[in-house]
Design a protein around this motif. Structure first.
Motif, short mmCIF file in Angstrom:
data_model
loop_
_atom_site.label_atom_id
_atom_site.label_comp_id
_atom_site.label_asym_id
_atom_site.label_seq_id
_atom_site.Cartn_x
_atom_site.Cartn_y
_atom_site.Cartn_z
N MET A 1 65.76 44.91 43.79
CA MET A 1 64.93 44.08 44.80
C MET A 1 64.54 42.86 44.64
O MET A 1 64.46 41.98 45.48
CB MET A 1 63.69 45.17 44.90
N ALA A 2 64.11 42.60 43.32
CA ALA A 2 63.63 41.23 42.94
C ALA A 2 65.05 40.23 43.37
O ALA A 2 64.72 39.21 43.85
CB ALA A 2 63.36 41.19 41.41
N GLU A 3 66.14 40.80 42.74
CA GLU A 3 67.58 39.95 42.93
C GLU A 3 67.50 39.36 44.53
O GLU A 3 67.94 38.30 44.94
CB GLU A 3 68.73 40.61 42.69
N ALA A 4 67.32 40.47 45.39
CA ALA A 4 67.48 40.40 46.75
C ALA A 4 66.39 39.49 47.33
O ALA A 4 66.41 39.26 48.69
CB ALA A 4 67.63 41.83 47.41
N GLY A 5 65.29 39.07 46.71
CA GLY A 5 64.05 38.58 47.13
C GLY A 5 62.98 39.13 47.53
O GLY A 5 62.39 38.60 48.48
N LEU A 6 62.97 40.69 47.53
CA LEU A 6 62.23 41.37 48.13
C LEU A 6 61.05 41.37 47.19
O LEU A 6 60.88 41.35 46.16
CB LEU A 6 62.78 42.71 48.29
N PRO A 7 59.91 41.31 48.07
CA PRO A 7 58.43 41.21 47.42
C PRO A 7 58.06 42.67 46.39
O PRO A 7 58.42 43.56 47.00
CB PRO A 7 57.14 40.90 48.44
N LEU A 8 57.38 42.56 45.36
CA LEU A 8 57.15 43.61 44.67
C LEU A 8 55.76 43.77 44.36
O LEU A 8 54.94 42.63 44.24
CB LEU A 8 57.98 43.42 43.21
N ASP A 9 55.15 45.02 44.41
CA ASP A 9 53.71 45.08 44.29
C ASP A 9 53.34 44.78 42.62
O ASP A 9 52.51 44.15 42.58
CB ASP A 9 53.35 46.89 44.25
N ASN A 10 54.43 45.21 41.83
CA ASN A 10 54.22 44.96 40.42
C ASN A 10 55.32 44.13 39.87
O ASN A 10 56.63 44.52 39.93
CB ASN A 10 54.19 46.21 39.64
N PRO A 11 55.20 42.72 39.58
CA PRO A 11 56.24 41.87 39.48
C PRO A 11 57.03 42.28 38.10
O PRO A 11 58.29 41.83 38.02
CB PRO A 11 55.71 40.27 39.12
N GLU A 12 56.30 42.87 37.39
CA GLU A 12 56.97 43.44 35.88
C GLU A 12 58.35 44.30 36.32
O GLU A 12 59.19 44.30 35.62
CB GLU A 12 56.06 44.17 35.16
#
Ligand code: HEM
Length: 348
Positions: free
Chosen positions: A327-338
């Motif tokens: 998800m992070a790789e695809a640039g999607l926002p995360l509730d918990n960045p960890e």
């Protein structure tokens, strides 16, 4: 046609006690057996329906909402506490207004098409007539039912029966004095009937089950009015009969005339019909999950009580833990960045 069938049916219902009492002299049958049996069917049917509804599953919140949900910025977006209740107290208040003021009917709107500049325009406007007819009818019915308690109680309590009697007859028109609720009931039913007969769209969707209860209630009201204002029935003798019904010492005094038997037969029909008809909206409103549940699904996690315990729930937090890296790789926002940091990097 549906209205005519219903009218014919009510007319036939009036003939049954008319002949049964006047020609066949079945006074005990129509004065005691029929009303008692009808009352038993009414209670059993009513309780059965309510218990069945009460036992049906309501695992989640499904309230009808018509207003702003509590937002993160309450200054900017004010919560509409009645149309989007989120606590028990707010929901309770919404129910009180629904039951005593028919609030959702008050908010009724009517949609219509108008000729605009070269194209039709849809317009919505507030429509209060149905609310007005309905509230007149229901309150009048309720007051009449309460006043009737004087036939079944000895001594008659001043509150509410005596006080209602006084207020209801306050205009002091005629002898015996005219009750406002009698006028309200008849006018209310006639307006509700008229609406179904006159408005083409309402007429199109009206069945016998819509006309019959209205006409039956109208016939009950008219027979009651006939007894009180024209036939001037022997109310003392009738009270002997009604007190006999509730104390199980059955008597049918000779001085009671046929109009009373007609009134009671029509009421008995209504009692038998009630639990199996749309009139059950009366207890139904209390049990309606679209009204009686707070809209708190986004604030509280409601777990379906009969979920299979072997199937583990997969909440969004778990999903993010599992798929956080892509998800992070695809640039999607995360509730918990960890969750977006690959496991080996996080460990290092
Ligand atoms: C659905 C229930 C009923 C409705 C809607 C109803 C309606 C009415 C109405 C509109 C009147 C005219 C006078 C008034 O408002 O008091 C009336 C009178 C009367 N009703 Fe009913 N009624 C019902 C049930 C009953 C029952 C169960 C009985 C008795 C077994 C009864 C006995 C009488 C009597 C004796 C009168 C004449 C009262 C008088 O002369 O003052 N009613 N009813």
């Amino acid at each position: 046609m549906n209205a005519l069938y219903s009218l014919l049916f009510v007319f036939l219902l009036v003939l049954i006690p008319l002949f049964g009492v006047d020609a066949a002299h079945m006074r005990t049958f129509f004065g005691v057996c029929i009303p008692t049996t009808a009352f038993i069917i009414f209670i059993i049917g009513f309780v059965y329906k309510v218990v069945t509804w009460g036992r049906s599953a309501v695992p989640f919140r499904i309230p009808t909402t018509g207003g702003q949900f509590k937002s993160f910025d309450p200054e900017l977006f004010k919560q509409n506490k009645l149309d989007c209740p989120q606590t028990g107290a707010q929901t309770f208040f919404r129910m009180v207004l629904e039951i005593f003021a028919f609030r959702s009917l008050f908010r009724n709107t009517q949609v219509s098409l108008h000729e605009g500049k070269g194209h039709p325009v849809v317009a919505y406007k507030s429509s209060k007539w149905l609310w007005l007819f309905a509230i007149t009818f229901h309150y009048s019915f309720f007051i009449i039912a309460l006043r009737h308690l004087r036939l079944f109680l000895e001594p008659i309590p001043f509150l509410p029966v005596g006080a209602l009697d006084f207020v209801d007859g306050i205009l002091q028109i005629g002898a015996p004095v005219m009750y406002l609720s009698d006028v309200g009931l008849v006018v209310g039913v006639l307006l509700l009937l008229g609406r179904r007969l006159v408005l083409p769209r309402i007429n199109y969707i009206s069945y016998v089950s819509d006309y019959f209860p209205l006409l039956l209630i109208l016939s009950i009201a008219l027979s009651g009015i006939y007894m009180r204002y024209y036939a001037k029935v022997d109310v003392i003798a009738i009270k002997e009969l009604t007190m006999g019904l509730v104390t199980f010492h059955y008597v049918v005094p000779e001085s009671i005339t046929v109009s009373f038997f007609i009134h009671v037969f029509l009421v008995s029909t209504l009692m038998v019909y009630f639990p199996f008809s749309k009139l059950m909206h009366m207890p139904g409103v209390f049990l309606s999950p679209t009204r009686n549940l707070p809209n708190d699904s986004r604030a509280k996690h409601h777990v379906n009580p009969w979920n299979d315990p072997n199937i583990k729930a997969h909440a969004y937090a778990d999903y993010e833990k599992e798929f956080g890296v892509p998800m992070a790789e695809a640039g999607l926002p995360l509730d918990n960045p960890e969750n977006g940091v690959p496991k080996d990097e996080a460990e290092a």
